[in-house]
Design a protein around this motif. Structure first.
Motif, PDB file in Angstrom:
ATOM      1  N   LYS A   1      -5.890  -4.097   8.674  1.00 55.85           N
ATOM      2  CA  LYS A   1      -6.326  -4.395   7.316  1.00 55.85           C
ATOM      3  C   LYS A   1      -5.234  -4.264   6.259  1.00 55.85           C
ATOM      4  O   LYS A   1      -4.972  -5.198   5.495  1.00 55.85           O
ATOM      5  CB  LYS A   1      -7.517  -3.497   6.949  1.00 55.85           C
ATOM      6  N   VAL A   2      -4.585  -3.099   6.235  1.00 50.00           N
ATOM      7  CA  VAL A   2      -3.559  -2.854   5.219  1.00 50.00           C
ATOM      8  C   VAL A   2      -2.419  -3.854   5.356  1.00 50.00           C
ATOM      9  O   VAL A   2      -1.948  -4.420   4.373  1.00 50.00           O
ATOM     10  CB  VAL A   2      -3.031  -1.400   5.317  1.00 50.00           C
ATOM     11  N   ALA A   3      -1.998  -4.097   6.611  1.00 54.24           N
ATOM     12  CA  ALA A   3      -0.907  -5.048   6.849  1.00 54.24           C
ATOM     13  C   ALA A   3      -1.300  -6.448   6.407  1.00 54.24           C
ATOM     14  O   ALA A   3      -0.479  -7.192   5.857  1.00 54.24           O
ATOM     15  CB  ALA A   3      -0.520  -5.043   8.323  1.00 54.24           C
ATOM     16  N   GLU A   4      -2.569  -6.813   6.610  1.00 53.12           N
ATOM     17  CA  GLU A   4      -3.049  -8.141   6.207  1.00 53.12           C
ATOM     18  C   GLU A   4      -3.051  -8.301   4.692  1.00 53.12           C
ATOM     19  O   GLU A   4      -2.667  -9.356   4.169  1.00 53.12           O
ATOM     20  CB  GLU A   4      -4.450  -8.396   6.785  1.00 53.12           C
ATOM     21  N   VAL A   5      -3.489  -7.250   4.008  1.00 54.23           N
ATOM     22  CA  VAL A   5      -3.481  -7.281   2.543  1.00 54.23           C
ATOM     23  C   VAL A   5      -2.055  -7.477   2.035  1.00 54.23           C
ATOM     24  O   VAL A   5      -1.771  -8.327   1.194  1.00 54.23           O
ATOM     25  CB  VAL A   5      -4.087  -5.980   1.959  1.00 54.23           C
ATOM     26  N   LEU A   6      -1.151  -6.698   2.615  1.00 59.03           N
ATOM     27  CA  LEU A   6       0.253  -6.774   2.222  1.00 59.03           C
ATOM     28  C   LEU A   6       0.828  -8.156   2.518  1.00 59.03           C
ATOM     29  O   LEU A   6       1.515  -8.753   1.674  1.00 59.03           O
ATOM     30  CB  LEU A   6       1.043  -5.700   2.974  1.00 59.03           C
ATOM     31  N   ALA A   7       0.528  -8.682   3.700  1.00 64.57           N
ATOM     32  CA  ALA A   7       1.031 -10.007   4.099  1.00 64.57           C
ATOM     33  C   ALA A   7       0.541 -11.065   3.107  1.00 64.57           C
ATOM     34  O   ALA A   7       1.305 -11.934   2.681  1.00 64.57           O
ATOM     35  CB  ALA A   7       0.595 -10.338   5.512  1.00 64.57           C
ATOM     36  N   GLY A   8      -0.735 -10.965   2.721  1.00 62.50           N
ATOM     37  CA  GLY A   8      -1.292 -11.897   1.769  1.00 62.50           C
ATOM     38  C   GLY A   8      -0.561 -11.849   0.448  1.00 62.50           C
ATOM     39  O   GLY A   8      -0.256 -12.866  -0.164  1.00 62.50           O
ATOM     40  N   GLU A   9      -0.234 -10.642   0.046  1.00 62.16           N
ATOM     41  CA  GLU A   9       0.427 -10.441  -1.235  1.00 62.16           C
ATOM     42  C   GLU A   9       1.846 -11.013  -1.273  1.00 62.16           C
ATOM     43  O   GLU A   9       2.286 -11.544  -2.279  1.00 62.16           O
ATOM     44  CB  GLU A   9       0.455  -8.944  -1.550  1.00 62.16           C
ATOM     45  N   VAL A  10       2.555 -10.893  -0.164  1.00 62.13           N
ATOM     46  CA  VAL A  10       3.947 -11.362  -0.168  1.00 62.13           C
ATOM     47  C   VAL A  10       4.090 -12.740   0.478  1.00 62.13           C
ATOM     48  O   VAL A  10       5.192 -13.259   0.596  1.00 62.13           O
ATOM     49  CB  VAL A  10       4.908 -10.361   0.527  1.00 62.13           C
TER      50      VAL A  10
ATOM     51  N   LEU B   1       2.313   0.912  -1.310  1.00 60.58           N
ATOM     52  CA  LEU B   1       2.054  -0.499  -1.012  1.00 60.58           C
ATOM     53  C   LEU B   1       2.874  -1.412  -1.915  1.00 60.58           C
ATOM     54  O   LEU B   1       3.478  -2.385  -1.454  1.00 60.58           O
ATOM     55  CB  LEU B   1       0.565  -0.807  -1.190  1.00 60.58           C
ATOM     56  N   ALA B   2       2.904  -1.077  -3.208  1.00 58.35           N
ATOM     57  CA  ALA B   2       3.651  -1.891  -4.169  1.00 58.35           C
ATOM     58  C   ALA B   2       5.142  -1.873  -3.838  1.00 58.35           C
ATOM     59  O   ALA B   2       5.828  -2.888  -3.899  1.00 58.35           O
ATOM     60  CB  ALA B   2       3.416  -1.358  -5.589  1.00 58.35           C
ATOM     61  N   GLU B   3       5.616  -0.708  -3.439  1.00 56.23           N
ATOM     62  CA  GLU B   3       7.023  -0.527  -3.093  1.00 56.23           C
ATOM     63  C   GLU B   3       7.392  -1.394  -1.876  1.00 56.23           C
ATOM     64  O   GLU B   3       8.409  -2.093  -1.870  1.00 56.23           O
ATOM     65  CB  GLU B   3       7.224   0.959  -2.761  1.00 56.23           C
ATOM     66  N   VAL B   4       6.536  -1.354  -0.842  1.00 53.00           N
ATOM     67  CA  VAL B   4       6.806  -2.137   0.371  1.00 53.00           C
ATOM     68  C   VAL B   4       6.698  -3.637   0.070  1.00 53.00           C
ATOM     69  O   VAL B   4       7.489  -4.439   0.563  1.00 53.00           O
ATOM     70  CB  VAL B   4       5.858  -1.730   1.528  1.00 53.00           C
ATOM     71  N   ALA B   5       5.721  -4.004  -0.775  1.00 50.55           N
ATOM     72  CA  ALA B   5       5.554  -5.416  -1.134  1.00 50.55           C
ATOM     73  C   ALA B   5       6.800  -5.944  -1.841  1.00 50.55           C
ATOM     74  O   ALA B   5       7.287  -7.032  -1.527  1.00 50.55           O
ATOM     75  CB  ALA B   5       4.324  -5.589  -2.032  1.00 50.55           C
ATOM     76  N   LYS B   6       7.335  -5.147  -2.745  1.00 49.09           N
ATOM     77  CA  LYS B   6       8.538  -5.563  -3.473  1.00 49.09           C
ATOM     78  C   LYS B   6       9.713  -5.746  -2.514  1.00 49.09           C
ATOM     79  O   LYS B   6      10.423  -6.751  -2.543  1.00 49.09           O
ATOM     80  CB  LYS B   6       8.884  -4.527  -4.552  1.00 49.09           C
TER      81      LYS B   6
END
Ligand SMILES: [Zn+2]
Length: 312
Positions: A266-275, A242-247
């Protein structure tokens, strides 16, 4: 398992036979002496086979609407349907249960769409954190290529043509119809391919961050770069992944994380929020769209992609 299920399976065969007979009488369907019943493994192949087969065949699809196809388990009736079909149309590597049943019961009457096209290498799956060797082995694909070939309309056009040839060979009396419809379907897919190439030709971003790596062929065909959060739809990504994809998403200024129709967002939403990105739904067509068909769903995907990637 074989002997224990024998009675059950025999009963299943009888039931299927009776059902078919009833249906044929009830609808007054023309007698099909040729290709007859064709079993397809999942929606894109069902759509294609119905198009190419026309009224010369009846198509039974093994994956029910709305069901994620990769983990499909076959009922004894479905195994009997494969065994009794004039042809089984599948893609080796998508559904282990189907691969096995076809190999055992219809090896000489099967059409593996993956043999019709140039396949792409499967994405390499990293070991999941805290996973045993055995668990990791279970996640490994059984084939070395990416099986999601239907997401490239140009490859699907090639499959249409070969399917027409195969059906024609199996049922020479209807060869002309199979070949004509195959040519028409291939032409429609080629037109869609041209539309997609044009629509995705000039875009601000070329990076496609997806829930699972289903869009490799689309990315390959239209020169996009796919980054899947996970390889297969059932596995949870590790925090490291997840961290790798977010970066990567931040580095490449990705504005949209794509979710899928059958996978929890869910996972995609968390990631979207992060970036700081939005999410949008891209349909991998592993099941049939709620409205329309393969062609209209791909055109909807094209519009979604054009907006998300800033295509002019
Ligand atoms: Zn998939």
């Amino acid at each position: 398992m074989m002997s224990g299920n024998f009675r059950l399976r025999a009963a299943g065969l009888l039931a299927v036979g009776t059902l078919l007979a009833t249906t044929a009488c009830g609808t007054g369907a023309a007698e099909t002496t040729g290709a007859g019943e064709v079993v397809t493994a999942l929606y894109p192949l069902q759509w294609l086979t119905e198009r190419v087969g026309g009224t010369d065949i009846t198509v039974t699809n093994l994956t029910a609407p709305g069901v994620e196809p990769h983990d499909l388990e076959l009922t004894p009736q479905q195994v009997a349907e494969i065994a009794g079909a004039k042809m089984a149309v599948y893609i080796k590597g998508v559904q282990p249960a189907v691969d096995e049943a076809v190999e055992q019961h219809a090896a000489d009457r099967s059409f593996d769409a993956a043999t019709a096209v140039k396949t792409l290498e499967a994405a390499h799956e990293e070991g999941h954190e805290g996973e045993t060797e055995q668990e990791h082995a279970e996640h490994e694909h059984e084939v070395s290529y990416d099986p999601h070939l239907w997401l490239d309309p140009s490859r699907l056009a090639t499959v249409a043509t070969q399917l027409g040839d195969r059906l024609a060979a199996a049922d020479p009396a209807h060869a002309r119809g199979f070949k004509d419809r195959a040519a028409k379907t291939a032409a429609e897919l080629t037109a869609l391919d041209a539309e997609m190439a044009k629509g995705l030709g000039t875009c601000t971003s070329k990076t496609l961050v997806t829930s699972h790596e289903a869009f490799g062929y689309l990315a390959d065909r239209y020169q996009l770069k796919q980054v899947g959060i996970t390889i297969d739809p059932d596995s949870e990504p590790s925090p490291a992944r997840l961290a790798e994809v977010a970066k990567l998403a931040k580095d490449e200024k990705v504005t949209t994380i794509f979710t899928e129709t059958l996978v929890s967002p869910k996972v995609a939403e968390v990631l979207a929020g992060e970036v700081g990105a939005k999410t949008a739904v891209l349909d991998p067509l592993e099941t049939g769209p709620e409205q329309g068909d393969y062609l209209s769903a791909m055109r909807a995907n094209l519009q979604t992609l054009r907006t998300a990637l800033g295509c002019s």
